[in-house]
Motif scaffolding. Structure first.
Motif, PDB file in Angstrom:
ATOM      1  N   MET A   1      32.860  37.068  82.981  1.00 55.19           N
ATOM      2  CA  MET A   1      33.865  37.128  81.932  1.00 55.19           C
ATOM      3  C   MET A   1      34.189  35.708  81.485  1.00 55.19           C
ATOM      4  SD  MET A   1      37.576  38.894  82.158  1.00 55.19           S
ATOM      5  CE  MET A   1      36.795  40.373  82.781  1.00 55.19           C
ATOM      6  N   TYR A   2      34.145  35.447  80.195  1.00 56.02           N
ATOM      7  CA  TYR A   2      34.372  34.122  79.671  1.00 56.02           C
ATOM      8  C   TYR A   2      35.654  34.075  78.862  1.00 56.02           C
ATOM      9  CZ  TYR A   2      29.603  32.669  80.734  1.00 56.02           C
ATOM     10  OH  TYR A   2      28.432  32.330  81.354  1.00 56.02           O
ATOM     11  N   GLY A   3      36.192  32.861  78.634  1.00 58.65           N
ATOM     12  CA  GLY A   3      37.376  32.723  77.806  1.00 58.65           C
ATOM     13  C   GLY A   3      37.564  31.308  77.326  1.00 58.65           C
ATOM     14  N   SER A   4      38.657  31.045  76.599  1.00 60.05           N
ATOM     15  CA  SER A   4      38.951  29.710  76.096  1.00 60.05           C
ATOM     16  C   SER A   4      40.417  29.385  76.349  1.00 60.05           C
ATOM     17  CB  SER A   4      38.654  29.634  74.594  1.00 60.05           C
ATOM     18  OG  SER A   4      39.435  30.582  73.895  1.00 60.05           O
ATOM     19  N   SER A   5      40.809  28.120  76.093  1.00 59.98           N
ATOM     20  CA  SER A   5      42.171  27.723  76.419  1.00 59.98           C
ATOM     21  C   SER A   5      42.688  26.678  75.461  1.00 59.98           C
ATOM     22  CB  SER A   5      42.222  27.159  77.840  1.00 59.98           C
ATOM     23  OG  SER A   5      41.621  25.886  77.858  1.00 59.98           O
ATOM     24  N   HIS A  11      39.219  24.860  77.212  1.00 58.35           N
ATOM     25  CA  HIS A  11      38.226  25.338  78.164  1.00 58.35           C
ATOM     26  C   HIS A  11      37.959  26.814  77.946  1.00 58.35           C
ATOM     27  CE1 HIS A  11      39.190  21.572  80.173  1.00 58.35           C
ATOM     28  NE2 HIS A  11      38.138  21.741  80.932  1.00 58.35           N
ATOM     29  N   GLN A  12      36.813  27.238  78.460  1.00 59.12           N
ATOM     30  CA  GLN A  12      36.479  28.646  78.524  1.00 59.12           C
ATOM     31  C   GLN A  12      36.172  28.978  79.976  1.00 59.12           C
ATOM     32  OE1 GLN A  12      33.192  28.930  75.800  1.00 59.12           O
ATOM     33  NE2 GLN A  12      34.565  29.521  74.142  1.00 59.12           N
ATOM     34  N   ASP A 100      28.739  21.569  87.149  1.00 56.84           N
ATOM     35  CA  ASP A 100      29.036  20.876  88.404  1.00 56.84           C
ATOM     36  C   ASP A 100      30.498  21.085  88.805  1.00 56.84           C
ATOM     37  OD1 ASP A 100      26.457  19.951  88.564  1.00 56.84           O
ATOM     38  OD2 ASP A 100      26.898  18.024  87.591  1.00 56.84           O
ATOM     39  N   VAL A 101      31.396  20.939  87.835  1.00 54.64           N
ATOM     40  CA  VAL A 101      32.823  21.118  88.108  1.00 54.64           C
ATOM     41  C   VAL A 101      33.109  22.557  88.521  1.00 54.64           C
ATOM     42  CG1 VAL A 101      35.128  21.093  87.077  1.00 54.64           C
ATOM     43  CG2 VAL A 101      33.523  19.241  86.571  1.00 54.64           C
ATOM     44  N   SER A 102      32.495  23.502  87.810  1.00 55.71           N
ATOM     45  CA  SER A 102      32.730  24.923  88.102  1.00 55.71           C
ATOM     46  C   SER A 102      32.205  25.303  89.479  1.00 55.71           C
ATOM     47  CB  SER A 102      32.072  25.793  87.034  1.00 55.71           C
ATOM     48  OG  SER A 102      32.670  25.584  85.775  1.00 55.71           O
ATOM     49  N   SER A 103      31.091  24.708  89.877  1.00 54.12           N
ATOM     50  CA  SER A 103      30.535  24.990  91.200  1.00 54.12           C
ATOM     51  C   SER A 103      31.503  24.561  92.299  1.00 54.12           C
ATOM     52  CB  SER A 103      29.186  24.282  91.357  1.00 54.12           C
ATOM     53  OG  SER A 103      28.643  24.507  92.636  1.00 54.12           O
ATOM     54  N   ALA A 120      39.992  42.620  96.061  1.00 56.57           N
ATOM     55  CA  ALA A 120      39.107  43.722  96.444  1.00 56.57           C
ATOM     56  C   ALA A 120      37.681  43.515  95.953  1.00 56.57           C
ATOM     57  CB  ALA A 120      39.657  45.033  95.872  1.00 56.57           C
ATOM     58  N   ILE A 121      37.449  42.473  95.160  1.00 57.37           N
ATOM     59  CA  ILE A 121      36.111  42.200  94.622  1.00 57.37           C
ATOM     60  C   ILE A 121      35.758  40.733  94.815  1.00 57.37           C
ATOM     61  CG2 ILE A 121      36.347  44.002  92.867  1.00 57.37           C
ATOM     62  CD1 ILE A 121      36.874  41.751  90.847  1.00 57.37           C
ATOM     63  N   ASP A 122      34.475  40.432  94.736  1.00 54.95           N
ATOM     64  CA  ASP A 122      34.024  39.041  94.711  1.00 54.95           C
ATOM     65  C   ASP A 122      34.098  38.562  93.266  1.00 54.95           C
ATOM     66  OD1 ASP A 122      33.454  39.010  97.413  1.00 54.95           O
ATOM     67  OD2 ASP A 122      31.404  39.727  97.111  1.00 54.95           O
ATOM     68  N   PHE A 123      34.926  37.569  93.026  1.00 47.97           N
ATOM     69  CA  PHE A 123      35.191  37.097  91.665  1.00 47.97           C
ATOM     70  C   PHE A 123      34.746  35.651  91.534  1.00 47.97           C
ATOM     71  CE2 PHE A 123      37.796  35.169  88.393  1.00 47.97           C
ATOM     72  CZ  PHE A 123      37.820  36.124  87.389  1.00 47.97           C
ATOM     73  N   HIS A 124      33.931  35.378  90.526  1.00 41.49           N
ATOM     74  CA  HIS A 124      33.453  34.018  90.272  1.00 41.49           C
ATOM     75  C   HIS A 124      33.715  33.667  88.815  1.00 41.49           C
ATOM     76  CE1 HIS A 124      31.265  34.106  94.119  1.00 41.49           C
ATOM     77  NE2 HIS A 124      30.975  35.356  93.794  1.00 41.49           N
ATOM     78  N   ALA A 125      34.180  32.462  88.581  1.00 41.99           N
ATOM     79  CA  ALA A 125      34.500  32.024  87.226  1.00 41.99           C
ATOM     80  C   ALA A 125      33.820  30.690  86.935  1.00 41.99           C
ATOM     81  CB  ALA A 125      36.013  31.889  87.038  1.00 41.99           C
ATOM     82  N   THR A 126      33.430  30.521  85.695  1.00 46.72           N
ATOM     83  CA  THR A 126      32.854  29.258  85.237  1.00 46.72           C
ATOM     84  C   THR A 126      33.740  28.706  84.129  1.00 46.72           C
ATOM     85  OG1 THR A 126      30.614  30.019  85.728  1.00 46.72           O
ATOM     86  CG2 THR A 126      30.826  28.129  84.266  1.00 46.72           C
TER      87      THR A 126
END
Length: 376
Positions: A1-5, A11-12, A100-103, A120-126
Motif C-alpha cells: 500500500m502506497y501513499g503521500s504526505s 513522502h509516499q 535504503d532508508v525504508s529498509s 495480526a499481520i506482517d506489515f511492511h511499508a516503503t
C-alpha cells in the motif's frame, strides 16, 4: 500500500509488502540485466523516451524494492546516467536512497511488532519521497480492519522518528500475500491490495453481489470492474460469477471458488490491463515508426549528398552510424525506392547497385532541406 504526505518533505508509503523476497538474487540479477539491455538498446531508446516516464519508473521501482539489490541497481543507474544524462539518473538515485532508508525503517518496525505482539499481520511499508517518484491519483479504498490497525501503528512509529511529516497511503501500488484454504489445500495468493481487499470479504460470506462488494470496499467504476475480472474472469478463477461472461455488470453475483485447483503452492493473480493503456502503447509505437521513417530517409540523403554517389554495400555500412536504431536491409531498400521515386537520388545507368544524389532547383531542394531539418 502506497501513499503521500505533506510537511518539510513529501513522502509516499507502501505497505502490505509481505513478499519482498519473492525473487531470489539470481533471478533479480538476470532480470536487471535484461532491463538494462532494453534501456540502452538503440532500438528501444526513442520508444522509452516517448512512453510515459511513470511506467518506466514503476517497473524499476519493483526491482529496487527487493532486499540486498543495491549494488545491482547502482550499477544500472550508472549506465543510465551515461546514456540518458544526470537529470534522468537523479530520480533513480533518489529512489535508491528511499529504498535504503525504508529498509532500515522496516527492520526497526518489524522488531517493534514482534516485541509488542499487537499486529495480526506482517506489515511492511516503503517510504517514498514524492520528488523522485511519479504522482499517483488517490484511490478510495476501505481496507480491512487488521490492515488499518497495522497502518496506524506504523504511522505512530514513523512520526516518533520524523516530526512534521504526514503519510498519504496509496493502496493501488501495494501487494499482499494471503493464505487461502481451498478443497485442495492451503494456497498462498500474491495479490494487489484491491484484489486482497475484495477477496477478504468472502471470509465472512461465500456469495456477494457486485453492489455489496462496492459498498464494502469503496471501489467504483473501472477499478472495481478490472479487480473483479482478474479474480473471476481470468485463467485463475478464485471467484466464480453469474452470469458466466467476461464482462462484469452491476447485477452480477460472485461466489468464492472453493474448488479452485493449482499445482503451485504460491500463485500470482495478475491485474487486468486497461484498454486505454493498450491503445496508448500502440499509438506510441506507431508514432515512433512514423518518426523513424523520416530519419532513415534523411540519413540516406545525407550520406549520398556528402559522397555524391555510393554503391549499395557502402550505403549499408555507413547507415548504422547515422541512426540510433537498427534498420533491416529490406526496410532500407524500401526507403531507397521511395527516394528514387521522389527524385532525391537515382540509380546509375550502367550499374543499378550505385546510387547518385540528385540536385534540383525549384521546390524540390526546399523539401529536401525540410527533410534534413527534421533530424536536428
Amino acid at each position: 500500500m502506497y501513499g503521500s504526505s505533506t510537511g518539510a518533505e513529501d513522502h509516499q508509503a507502501s505497505g502490505l509488502k509481505t513478499c519482498l523476497t519473492l525473487y531470489n538474487n539470481s533471478y533479480r540479477g538476470s532480470k536487471l540485466t535484461r532491463i538494462l539491455q532494453l534501456l540502452l538498446d538503440g532500438n528501444s531508446k526513442n520508444l522509452i523516451t516517448k512512453m510515459k516516464h511513470e511506467r518506466l519508473v514503476g517497473t524499476t521501482s519493483t526491482l529496487c524494492s527487493q532486499k540486498g539489490s543495491g549494488d545491482r541497481e547502482r550499477f544500472m543507474v550508472q549506465n543510465l546516467r551515461v546514456e540518458y544524462g544526470p537529470g534522468y539518473a537523479k530520480r533513480l538515485e533518489g529512489m535508491l536512497r528511499d529504498m535504503d532508508v525504508s529498509s532500515d525503517l522496516e527492520g526497526k518496525f518489524t522488531n517493534l511488532q514482534q516485541a509488542q505482539e499487537t499486529s495480526a499481520i506482517d506489515f511492511h511499508a516503503t517510504i517514498l519521497t514524492q520528488a523522485f517518484w511519479p504522482t499517483y491519483e488517490p484511490l478510495p479504498l476501505v481496507i480491512p480492519r487488521d490492515v488499518e490497525l497495522a497502518q496506524e501503528q506504523f504511522v505512530q512509529f514513523y512520526n516518533e522518528k520524523h516530526n512534521g511529516r504526514k503519510l498519504f497511503w496509496q493502496p493501488n501500488l501495494g501487494t499482499c500475500l494471503l493464505k487461502v484454504v481451498f478443497d485442495e489445500g492451503i494456497k498462498e495468493l500474491l495479490l494487489t491490495i484491491m484484489q486482497g481487499t475484495v477477496l477478504l470479504l468472502f471470509s465472512e460470506q461465500d456469495v456477494l453481489s457486485y453492489k455489496q462488494i462496492q459498498e464494502n470496499t469503496g471501489l467504483e467504476g473501472v477499478e472495481l470492474i478490472r479487480t473483479l475480472q482478474s479474480l473471476a474472469c481470468g485463467k485463475l478463477c478464485i471467484l466464480t460469477k453469474e452470469p458466466r461472461r467476461q464482462e462484469v455488470a452491476a447485477t452480477d453475483v460472485f461466489t468464492f471458488n472453493v474448488a479452485f485447483k493449482s499445482s503451485h503452492a504460491r500463485i500470482k493473480i495478475g491485474q487486468i490491463l486497461l484498454k486505454e493503456v493498450e491503445k496508448e502503447s500502440k499509438e506510441v509505437e506507431e508514432h515512433i515508426q512514423f518518426d523513424r521513417m523520416y530519419q532513415v530517409d534523411a540519413a540516406i540523403v545525407r550520406i549520398l549528398k556528402a559522397r555524391k554517389q555510393a554503391d549499395h554495400p557502402t550505403l549499408m555500412s555507413e547507415l548504422p552510424g547515422q541512426l540510433k536504431f537498427n534498420s533491416t536491409a529490406t526496410e532500407v531498400k524500401e526507403h531507397i525506392e521511395t527516394l528514387i521515386e521522389r527524385d532525391y537520388l537515382k540509380r546509375d545507368d550502367t550499374d543499378p547497385s550505385i546510387y547518385h544524389y540528385l540536385v534540383k532547383l525549384g521546390s524540390r531542394p526546399c523539401a529536401l532541406k525540410l527533410l534534413n531539418a527534421s533530424l536536428f
